[in-house]
Design a protein around this motif. Structure first.
Motif, PDB file in Angstrom:
ATOM      1  N   GLY A 185     -76.169  95.912  21.819  1.00  0.00           N
ATOM      2  CA  GLY A 185     -75.643  94.730  21.139  1.00  0.00           C
ATOM      3  C   GLY A 185     -76.262  93.414  21.540  1.00  0.00           C
ATOM      4  N   SER A 186     -77.082  93.391  22.570  1.00  0.00           N
ATOM      5  CA  SER A 186     -77.706  92.154  23.044  1.00  0.00           C
ATOM      6  C   SER A 186     -79.169  92.097  22.627  1.00  0.00           C
ATOM      7  N   VAL A 187     -79.563  90.981  22.043  1.00  0.00           N
ATOM      8  CA  VAL A 187     -80.960  90.754  21.678  1.00  0.00           C
ATOM      9  C   VAL A 187     -81.709  90.302  22.929  1.00  0.00           C
ATOM     10  N   LEU A 188     -82.873  90.877  23.188  1.00  0.00           N
ATOM     11  CA  LEU A 188     -83.704  90.438  24.306  1.00  0.00           C
ATOM     12  C   LEU A 188     -84.500  89.221  23.848  1.00  0.00           C
ATOM     13  N   THR A 189     -84.258  88.066  24.487  1.00  0.00           N
ATOM     14  CA  THR A 189     -84.870  86.813  24.058  1.00  0.00           C
ATOM     15  C   THR A 189     -85.567  86.118  25.223  1.00  0.00           C
ATOM     16  N   THR A 190     -86.339  85.108  24.888  1.00  0.00           N
ATOM     17  CA  THR A 190     -86.933  84.241  25.907  1.00  0.00           C
ATOM     18  C   THR A 190     -86.217  82.899  25.941  1.00  0.00           C
ATOM     19  N   ASP A 191     -85.043  82.825  25.340  1.00  0.00           N
ATOM     20  CA  ASP A 191     -84.260  81.591  25.341  1.00  0.00           C
ATOM     21  C   ASP A 191     -83.865  81.215  26.762  1.00  0.00           C
ATOM     22  N   ASP A 192     -83.543  79.939  26.973  1.00  0.00           N
ATOM     23  CA  ASP A 192     -83.111  79.468  28.286  1.00  0.00           C
ATOM     24  C   ASP A 192     -81.636  79.750  28.544  1.00  0.00           C
ATOM     25  N   THR A 193     -80.862  79.952  27.478  1.00  0.00           N
ATOM     26  CA  THR A 193     -79.427  80.155  27.616  1.00  0.00           C
ATOM     27  C   THR A 193     -78.904  81.032  26.489  1.00  0.00           C
ATOM     28  N   SER A 194     -77.763  81.664  26.717  1.00  0.00           N
ATOM     29  CA  SER A 194     -77.115  82.463  25.682  1.00  0.00           C
ATOM     30  C   SER A 194     -75.612  82.445  25.922  1.00  0.00           C
ATOM     31  N   HIS A 200     -50.838  86.970  22.515  1.00  0.00           N
ATOM     32  CA  HIS A 200     -50.970  85.990  23.594  1.00  0.00           C
ATOM     33  C   HIS A 200     -52.421  85.576  23.835  1.00  0.00           C
ATOM     34  N   LEU A 201     -53.362  86.496  23.678  1.00  0.00           N
ATOM     35  CA  LEU A 201     -54.784  86.229  23.931  1.00  0.00           C
ATOM     36  C   LEU A 201     -55.408  85.508  22.752  1.00  0.00           C
ATOM     37  N   MET A 202     -56.026  84.357  23.011  1.00  0.00           N
ATOM     38  CA  MET A 202     -56.661  83.601  21.933  1.00  0.00           C
ATOM     39  C   MET A 202     -58.162  83.858  21.894  1.00  0.00           C
ATOM     40  N   THR A 203     -58.910  83.461  22.924  1.00  0.00           N
ATOM     41  CA  THR A 203     -60.363  83.649  22.917  1.00  0.00           C
ATOM     42  C   THR A 203     -60.885  83.923  24.322  1.00  0.00           C
ATOM     43  N   GLY A 204     -62.075  84.459  24.355  1.00  0.00           N
ATOM     44  CA  GLY A 204     -62.814  84.625  25.595  1.00  0.00           C
ATOM     45  C   GLY A 204     -64.246  84.211  25.342  1.00  0.00           C
ATOM     46  N   GLU A 205     -64.906  83.736  26.391  1.00  0.00           N
ATOM     47  CA  GLU A 205     -66.274  83.266  26.241  1.00  0.00           C
ATOM     48  C   GLU A 205     -67.035  83.550  27.524  1.00  0.00           C
ATOM     49  N   CYS A 206     -68.338  83.773  27.382  1.00  0.00           N
ATOM     50  CA  CYS A 206     -69.197  83.918  28.548  1.00  0.00           C
ATOM     51  C   CYS A 206     -70.558  83.324  28.219  1.00  0.00           C
ATOM     52  N   SER A 207     -71.308  82.968  29.266  1.00  0.00           N
ATOM     53  CA  SER A 207     -72.647  82.419  29.041  1.00  0.00           C
ATOM     54  C   SER A 207     -73.528  82.685  30.258  1.00  0.00           C
ATOM     55  N   ILE A 208     -74.837  82.618  29.992  1.00  0.00           N
ATOM     56  CA  ILE A 208     -75.839  82.750  31.049  1.00  0.00           C
ATOM     57  C   ILE A 208     -76.935  81.735  30.754  1.00  0.00           C
ATOM     58  N   SER A 209     -77.417  81.063  31.808  1.00  0.00           N
ATOM     59  CA  SER A 209     -78.469  80.053  31.666  1.00  0.00           C
ATOM     60  C   SER A 209     -79.439  80.161  32.821  1.00  0.00           C
ATOM     61  N   LYS A 210     -80.695  79.872  32.544  1.00  0.00           N
ATOM     62  CA  LYS A 210     -81.670  79.797  33.630  1.00  0.00           C
ATOM     63  C   LYS A 210     -81.303  78.596  34.497  1.00  0.00           C
ATOM     64  N   THR A 218     -73.336  88.252  26.195  1.00  0.00           N
ATOM     65  CA  THR A 218     -74.412  87.365  25.750  1.00  0.00           C
ATOM     66  C   THR A 218     -75.611  88.197  25.322  1.00  0.00           C
ATOM     67  N   ASN A 219     -76.612  87.529  24.800  1.00  0.00           N
ATOM     68  CA  ASN A 219     -77.919  88.142  24.615  1.00  0.00           C
ATOM     69  C   ASN A 219     -78.606  88.192  25.982  1.00  0.00           C
ATOM     70  N   GLY A 220     -79.682  88.933  26.068  1.00  0.00           N
ATOM     71  CA  GLY A 220     -80.449  89.011  27.298  1.00  0.00           C
ATOM     72  C   GLY A 220     -81.498  87.915  27.339  1.00  0.00           C
ATOM     73  N   ILE A 221     -81.516  87.123  28.412  1.00  0.00           N
ATOM     74  CA  ILE A 221     -82.539  86.078  28.559  1.00  0.00           C
ATOM     75  C   ILE A 221     -83.523  86.523  29.633  1.00  0.00           C
ATOM     76  N   LYS A 222     -84.798  86.229  29.421  1.00  0.00           N
ATOM     77  CA  LYS A 222     -85.831  86.638  30.372  1.00  0.00           C
ATOM     78  C   LYS A 222     -86.048  85.554  31.406  1.00  0.00           C
ATOM     79  N   VAL A 223     -86.032  85.970  32.660  1.00  0.00           N
ATOM     80  CA  VAL A 223     -86.325  85.054  33.766  1.00  0.00           C
ATOM     81  C   VAL A 223     -87.785  85.288  34.143  1.00  0.00           C
ATOM     82  N   PRO A 224     -88.674  84.352  33.763  1.00  0.00           N
ATOM     83  CA  PRO A 224     -90.115  84.560  33.992  1.00  0.00           C
ATOM     84  C   PRO A 224     -90.520  84.439  35.451  1.00  0.00           C
TER      85      PRO A 224
END
Length: 164
Positions: A37-46, A59-69, A158-164
Motif C-alpha cells: 500500500g505504500s508508494v516508494l518515493t524520493t519525496d522529503d516527507t509523507s 468515539h474514534l474520529m481520525t488518526g494521522e502519521c507522518s515521516i520526514s527527512k 505513509t508512503n516510503g521515502i528514500k533516505v539518500p
C-alpha cells in the motif's frame, strides 16, 4: 495569411507540449513501485491518514502519521489519534519500518507510543537514526476506549521515502 500560419503553428506547438507533458506523467506513474500500500518515493516527507477510512467509530474520529527527512541518516516520525469527544483512554502506537528489497517487504526497526486518559487527543514524535540508501515509512495504530463500549481501533501508514 501570415497570421493564420503563425496561429496554426503555435497551436501545433502547444498541442505537442501538452501531449509530451502528459506522456511523461503517465510514464512516471507506471514506474512507481507499491509495496503493501505504500508508494516508494524520493519525496522529503509523507503523511498518512484515516480520514478516508470507514473504520471510524462512535468515539474514534481520525488518526494521522507522518515521516520526514531530518538531516543525514535521520527521520522525524509522528503519530496522532483524535477522538470525537473526551474518552476514558486513547493511544497512538507508531512503528518505523524499512523496506527490504530482497524480500520485497517492510521490516520494523523501531516503535514508540503515547497514551492519555480523560482526553480527546494524543500524539507521539521521535527522531530515529537510520541507515542511508533505504526507503522508510511510518505505520500507526489509533486506539480509543470509552466506558464499557468495545475498544475502537484503526491504522494509518505513509508512503516510503528514500533516505539518500
Amino acid at each position: 495569411m501570415k497570421k493564420r500560419i503563425l496561429s496554426v503553428m503555435s497551436s501545433l506547438i502547444m498541442a505537442g507540449c501538452i501531449l509530451g507533458t502528459s506522456s511523461v506523467a503517465v510514464n512516471a506513474q507506471e514506474n512507481e513501485k507499491i509495496v503493501d500500500g505504500s508508494v516508494l518515493t524520493t519525496d522529503d516527507t509523507s503523511t498518512g491518514s484515516t480520514k478516508d477510512s470507514v473504520a471510524r467509530g462512535e468515539h474514534l474520529m481520525t488518526g494521522e502519521c507522518s515521516i520526514s527527512k531530518a538531516g543525514i541518516s535521520r527521520v522525524y516520525c509522528y503519530g496522532s489519534t483524535t477522538a470525537n469527544h473526551e474518552v476514558d483512554k486513547l493511544a497512538v502506537i507508531t512503528y518505523v519500518q524499512r523496506y527490504h528489497e530482497d524480500t520485497d517487504n517492510w521490516g520494523q526497526i523501531d516503535w514508540f507510543m503515547e497514551s492519555k486518559e480523560n482526553d480527546y487527543f494524543v500524539y507521539a514524535t521521535k527522531t530515529v537514526t537510520v541507515d542511508r540508501g533505504y526507503y522508510y515509512r511510518v505505520c500507526a495504530s489509533h486506539i480509543v476506549r470509552k466506558g464499557d463500549d468495545p475498544v475502537e481501533e484503526t491504522y494509518s501508514f505513509t508512503n516510503g521515502i528514500k533516505v539518500p
